[in-house]
Design a protein around this motif. Sequence first.
Motif, PDB file in Angstrom:
ATOM      1  N   CYS A 110      27.957  20.364 -13.496  1.00  0.00           N
ATOM      2  CA  CYS A 110      26.873  21.339 -13.447  1.00  0.00           C
ATOM      3  C   CYS A 110      25.623  20.666 -12.870  1.00  0.00           C
ATOM      4  O   CYS A 110      25.306  19.529 -13.228  1.00  0.00           O
ATOM      5  CB  CYS A 110      26.601  21.868 -14.850  1.00  0.00           C
ATOM      6  N   CYS A 115      22.059  20.923 -19.003  1.00  0.00           N
ATOM      7  CA  CYS A 115      23.266  21.628 -19.467  1.00  0.00           C
ATOM      8  C   CYS A 115      24.013  20.753 -20.476  1.00  0.00           C
ATOM      9  O   CYS A 115      24.092  19.536 -20.313  1.00  0.00           O
ATOM     10  CB  CYS A 115      24.171  21.924 -18.276  1.00  0.00           C
ATOM     11  N   SER A 117      27.005  20.291 -20.809  1.00  0.00           N
ATOM     12  CA  SER A 117      28.130  19.572 -20.187  1.00  0.00           C
ATOM     13  C   SER A 117      27.664  18.260 -19.545  1.00  0.00           C
ATOM     14  O   SER A 117      28.481  17.425 -19.168  1.00  0.00           O
ATOM     15  CB  SER A 117      28.833  20.453 -19.150  1.00  0.00           C
ATOM     16  N   CYS A 139      28.473  28.270 -14.336  1.00  0.00           N
ATOM     17  CA  CYS A 139      28.748  27.351 -15.439  1.00  0.00           C
ATOM     18  C   CYS A 139      28.990  28.157 -16.713  1.00  0.00           C
ATOM     19  O   CYS A 139      28.189  29.026 -17.087  1.00  0.00           O
ATOM     20  CB  CYS A 139      27.590  26.373 -15.628  1.00  0.00           C
ATOM     21  N   CYS A 142      25.891  27.071 -19.369  1.00  0.00           N
ATOM     22  CA  CYS A 142      24.470  27.400 -19.178  1.00  0.00           C
ATOM     23  C   CYS A 142      24.246  28.548 -18.204  1.00  0.00           C
ATOM     24  O   CYS A 142      23.100  28.901 -17.918  1.00  0.00           O
ATOM     25  CB  CYS A 142      23.691  26.165 -18.738  1.00  0.00           C
TER      26      CYS A 142
HETATM   27 ZN    ZN Z   1      25.809  24.163 -16.941  1.00  0.00          ZN
END
Ligand code: ZN
Length: 155
Positions: A110, A115, A117, A139, A142
Motif C-alpha cells: 500500500c 496503512c 499493512s 487497499c 485503508c
Molecule cells: Zn492501505
Amino acid sequence: MTLEEELHVKKIREGTVIDHITAGSALSVLKILGLTGSGDNVVSIVMNVPSQTIGTKDIVKIEGRELSPDEVDRISLISPKATINIIRSYKVAEKQKTKMPNVIRGIVKCVNHSCISNSNEPVTQIFIVENEEPLRIRCHYCNRVMNKEDVIGQF
Ligand code: ZN
Ligand code: CTP
C-alpha cells in the motif's frame, strides 16, 4: 503468428516468450523480472507490433530463463492478457495465460505509509481489483486506491 511478426525476432531454443503484452508495458515486464541488461541472458524485445487479438502488443523473449509464480502474478497485474510460453528444444512446452485476480495478496504494498499493512503488524497486503485496464486496485485495510503507475513504481 503472422509472417510479418515472425520476421521481427527469431525463435529461441530454451527460455520464455511473454507474448500479448499490453503495448507499452514491455519495459515494466523487464523491470519485474529484474532484467537490467547486466546479466548474461539474451533478451529480445519487440514493441508495438500488430496483434490479431489486442490491437498492438509487445513481446519479450528471454533465453535460458523460466519465471517464478510471483513473477507471473506481477506480470498479470500490469498485462492481464499476456501469454507466457515456456520454450524447450525450440518447442512451446507450456503455455500459460495470465489472468487478473479479483483479490491481490502479498505482492503489492500500500502506498499509504500510515496503512496498518505498513506497520509492524504481521498483516498480508490485500487489494481488491476494481478495474482491469486501466488498473485500479483498492487497499482492503485503508481503502487507498492505486493505479498501474503506483504498482509499477514498487516492482
Ligand atoms: Zn492501505
Ligand atoms: N516462439 C519462439 N521460439 C520458439 C517457439 C515459439 O520465440 N522456439 C514464440 C512465437 O514466436 C510466439 C510465441 O512464442 O511469439 C508463442 O508461440 P506459438 O504458440 O507457436 O504461437 P501462437 O500459436 O501464435 O501463440 P498464441 O496462440 O498464444 O497466440
